[in-house]
Design an enzyme around this catalytic site. Structure first.
Site, PDB file in Angstrom:
ATOM      1  N   PRO A 238      23.168  41.265  43.101  1.00 57.53           N
ATOM      2  CA  PRO A 238      24.456  41.799  43.565  1.00 57.53           C
ATOM      3  C   PRO A 238      24.453  43.325  43.575  1.00 57.53           C
ATOM      4  O   PRO A 238      23.618  43.958  42.917  1.00 57.53           O
ATOM      5  CB  PRO A 238      25.465  41.253  42.531  1.00 57.53           C
ATOM      6  N   PRO A 239      25.378  43.941  44.307  1.00 59.54           N
ATOM      7  CA  PRO A 239      25.452  45.407  44.331  1.00 59.54           C
ATOM      8  C   PRO A 239      25.767  45.973  42.944  1.00 59.54           C
ATOM      9  O   PRO A 239      26.548  45.397  42.184  1.00 59.54           O
ATOM     10  CB  PRO A 239      26.602  45.690  45.311  1.00 59.54           C
ATOM     11  N   GLY A 242      21.489  47.642  39.503  1.00 61.03           N
ATOM     12  CA  GLY A 242      20.404  48.509  39.052  1.00 61.03           C
ATOM     13  C   GLY A 242      19.106  48.359  39.803  1.00 61.03           C
ATOM     14  O   GLY A 242      18.056  48.742  39.291  1.00 61.03           O
ATOM     15  N   LYS A 243      19.124  47.845  41.042  1.00 60.30           N
ATOM     16  CA  LYS A 243      17.880  47.663  41.786  1.00 60.30           C
ATOM     17  C   LYS A 243      17.259  49.020  42.146  1.00 60.30           C
ATOM     18  O   LYS A 243      16.075  49.248  41.944  1.00 60.30           O
ATOM     19  CB  LYS A 243      18.169  46.836  43.050  1.00 60.30           C
ATOM     20  N   THR A 244      18.076  49.901  42.692  1.00 56.55           N
ATOM     21  CA  THR A 244      17.555  51.224  43.047  1.00 56.55           C
ATOM     22  C   THR A 244      17.184  52.016  41.804  1.00 56.55           C
ATOM     23  O   THR A 244      16.219  52.797  41.809  1.00 56.55           O
ATOM     24  CB  THR A 244      18.609  51.983  43.879  1.00 56.55           C
ATOM     25  N   GLU A 461      55.265  36.416  36.364  1.00 56.22           N
ATOM     26  CA  GLU A 461      54.201  36.732  35.403  1.00 56.22           C
ATOM     27  C   GLU A 461      54.362  35.935  34.111  1.00 56.22           C
ATOM     28  O   GLU A 461      53.372  35.541  33.492  1.00 56.22           O
ATOM     29  CB  GLU A 461      54.194  38.236  35.106  1.00 56.22           C
ATOM     30  N   HIS A 464      52.742  32.584  34.632  1.00 57.01           N
ATOM     31  CA  HIS A 464      51.287  32.626  34.413  1.00 57.01           C
ATOM     32  C   HIS A 464      50.962  32.560  32.926  1.00 57.01           C
ATOM     33  O   HIS A 464      50.099  31.795  32.484  1.00 57.01           O
ATOM     34  CB  HIS A 464      50.707  33.930  34.991  1.00 57.01           C
ATOM     35  N   ASP A 535      47.504  34.560  44.397  1.00 56.49           N
ATOM     36  CA  ASP A 535      47.312  33.315  43.654  1.00 56.49           C
ATOM     37  C   ASP A 535      46.873  32.192  44.593  1.00 56.49           C
ATOM     38  O   ASP A 535      45.950  31.427  44.286  1.00 56.49           O
ATOM     39  CB  ASP A 535      48.610  32.914  42.945  1.00 56.49           C
TER      40      ASP A 535
END
Length: 670
Positions: A238-239, A242-244, A461, A464, A535
């Site tokens: 995923p972006p 830490g690939k770069t 809220e 929830h 939601d």
């Protein structure tokens, strides 16, 4: 190859064409300067003095230059003996081929000047000669006539130098060198300071990458047993994971030439440029082997061929990919050139690019777990001045689903918040506020909301919070607020349990808690509003995933329509019939409506506590887990886990209800 310079030998100045241009300009200026009257004894005078000299008989000749409105005065030999003319009587510093005037003056009107001279000559019976002439500056005229040609030639030389790679744009960006590679060659001594110590977490990926570096440093260790050095490694994830950064660490650790560029650097408006740049890149790498080539975002040129190519617009990209495939499979394993590539869309890459022999290894760089997040916090907290010893375990537990880039952003945002509050150091509360800011958005306390809308938001809220409190598998509540933040009018923060697998009852409890907001509006006001948009979006995605991806629906059975290769997105047809599509829609609707009714039943049963919670929310605007315990008592399904214990503190703590390591907030949106 770069030549080694002897430190003892003096550095010779490099020839520059501008030296020639400067010499020519100096010669022209010098000639103009020396040919002027600056080195003669000619003196500037005025009309009245000339008239006086004329009456005295000192002037032998007056030469009137009509085109410059200037007159030159030549004295007689007798006049030169007079003391009044001693300044102009001396010989000039430089010899002259022509007669040099003793005086020069600027006259006004030519007719008046001429009449005055004639009158004085007549009155004094003088034989002074008056001549008329025109003068032209040969060098000036010559330069003016040549100026357009000089400008055109100068522009042409400038453009040619730019096109041949002499300009600031570098070799790869010019016309004649447009086929050259635009890769940047890193020098480990000057260009990068990143090492594997700066990469926190990612233990498995680091181990693979470190081994690749070891291949280049000590190839005999592996080839002596008959093994071959891998040709390439693909970093997938995923972006922000830490690939770069891993590639930068390789550049700092490898101590070999490191060529870095992105997939889009191969793309140009001219046909054939991409393939040419690929050839040049691998030629440079082989010349400097052992070397590493890093291609970031390789999906820009590595997409599967023949997809969506109805107009032929992808031909150039496909040619570039074909050349890349040829180069990766064309050079031998003994050239010691390894290709690293990074992408977050491995599903769209061409199968020929992914096969062994090109990218022998695929390294998955996943989102960090709680232990890795702690290590990442340690790295990013080094430059930050904190007011206390922060509990990194606590911060790691407040940020589930955060990538390394997200954690870096949290640390930076915390420092900015502390500075905004005029603090001398960053405290724990600033980090918690930073997580709130990143997940929920910026608080908008001045947003105009009517009392009726505020009451609706409060009950939404509170719904929830109530439903999630009563359900076993719902994420533990951290905080509820009705202060507008970002695009939401209110939000409920949760701290989800990090699960590797999710069961149907867990997903259904999460869906029921998400529908608690709209259910509360129905129970209290017998009306519903548009505030449940986010939601509904969330539960619809969850229900669709249960039915079409995870095979968790009894009606459709153990079947999935998920394509991990991503190839289905290129087709117009669905992998199921219209009849099955109708059944899928029905099952999704059944799941959502069942959980909605379940939420209504729970809220009807605890309506008095729901009302009390909403009233407290209207009064305080922000309530925490402690407030719910005062109203509902201890949570019926309280789990003895550290996360639940840590979030009971009163400071503003962070949220994110999610499964599959995603950070989500159950918020009310208008």
């Amino acid at each position: 190859m770069a030549k080694e310079n002897n430190s003892n030998s003096p550095k010779k100045p490099r020839f520059n064409a501008w030296w020639i241009y400067g010499t020519i300009a100096l010669l022209i200026l010098g000639f103009q300067f020396f040919s002027s009257s600056s080195f003669s004894n000619t003196k500037k005078t005025n009309t009245s003095e000339v008239q006086e000299y004329l009456r005295n008989g000192d002037i032998e000749k007056i030469l009137i230059i009509t085109n410059t409105r200037q007159a030159k005065v030549f004295l007689t030999n007798e006049a030169l003996q007079k003391s009044v003319h001693k300044d102009v009587a001396e010989k000039p510093l430089l010899p002259s081929t022509g007669a040099v005037p003793q005086y020069v003056l600027d006259y006004g009107d030519l007719q008046n000047f001429e009449d005055e001279i004639k009158q004085i000559k007549a009155e004094n019976n003088l034989d002074t000669t008056v001549d008329f002439d025109t003068e032209s500056d040969l060098i000036g005229s010559f330069l003016v006539s040549l100026l357009p040609f000089i400008i055109i030639i100068g522009i042409w030389i400038y453009l040619m130098r730019r096109m041949s790679g002499g300009g600031a744009g570098g070799a790869g960006g010019q016309i004649f060198n447009i086929g050259k590679s635009k890769a940047k060659l890193f020098d480990e001594k000057t260009d990068t300071r990143t090492s594997f110590k700066d990469v926190a977490g990612l233990e498995g990926a680091k181990e693979e990458i470190e081994e690749i570096v070891e291949f280049l440093k000590n190839p005999d260790k592996y080839t002596s047993l008959g093994g071959k050095i891998p040709k390439g490694a693909l970093l997938v994830g995923p972006p922000g994971t830490g690939k770069t950064l891993l590639a930068k660490a390789v550049a700092g650790e490898a101590k070999v030439p490191f060529f870095s560029l992105s997939g889009s650097d191969f793309v140009e408006m001219f046909v054939g440029v991409g393939a040419s740049r690929v050839r040049d890149l691998f030629k440079q790498a082989k010349d400097k082997s052992p070397a590493i080539i890093f291609i970031d975002e390789i999906d820009a040129i590595g997409r599967a061929r023949g997809k969506n190519n109805f107009t032929g617009s992808n031909d150039e990209r496909e040619n570039t990919l074909n050349q890349l495939l040829t180069e990766m499979d064309g050079f031998g394993t003994n050239t010691n050139v390894i290709v690293l590539a990074a992408t977050n869309r491995a599903d769209v890459l061409d199968k020929a690019l992914m096969r062994a022999g090109r990218f022998d290894r695929q390294i998955y760089v996943d989102l960090p777990d709680i232990r890795e997040r702690k290590e990442i916090f340690e790295v990013h907290l080094r430059p930050i001045k904190t007011s206390e010893t922060l509990d990194l375990d606590f911060l790691a537990k407040q940020t589930p689903g955060f990538s390394g880039a997200d954690i870096a952003n949290v640390c930076n945002e915390a420092a900015l918040i502390a500075a905004r509050k005029e603090k001398k150091a960053v405290s724990k509360q600033d980090f918690l506020d930073a997580v709130d800011r990143i997940v929920g958005g910026l608080e908008k306390k001045n947003k105009i909301i009517t009392q009726e809308e505020k009451k609706t938001i409060a009950f939404h809220e509170a719904g929830h919070a109530t439903v999630s409190w009563m359900l076993e598998h719902a994420a533990p509540l951290v905080k509820v607020t009705i202060v507008p933040r970002g695009q939401s009018l209110g939000a409920a923060w949760y701290l989800p349990e990090e699960r590797l697998i999710v069961r149907p009852d867990q997903m259904l409890d999460e869906m029921c808690a998400t529908m608690g907001g709209r259910a509360a509006e129905k129970v209290i006001f017998n009306k519903i509003s548009t505030g449940a948009l986010s939601d509904l979006e969330k539960v619809t995605k969850q229900a669709r995933a249960m039915v079409t991806i995870y095979g968790l629906n009894e009606e459709l059975g153990n079947i999935t329509y998920y394509d991990s290769s991503g190839q289905n997105e290129y087709g117009f047809s669905k992998p199921y019939s219209e009849e099955t599509a109708q059944r899928i829609d029905e099952e999704i609707s059944k799941i959502i409506e069942k959980q909605y009714k379940r939420a209504i039943e729970l809220l009807e049963k605890h309506k008095d506590k729901l009302t009390e919670l909403a009233e407290r929310l209207l009064d305080k605007e922000v309530i925490f887990k402690d407030d719910l315990e005062k109203i509902f008592g201890k949570r019926p399904f309280e789990k003895e886990i550290e996360e639940a214990k840590l979030v009971s503190s009163k400071p503003t703590i962070k949220e994110e209800p999610a499964e599959e390591d995603e950070v989500k907030a159950a918020d009310s949106k208008e």
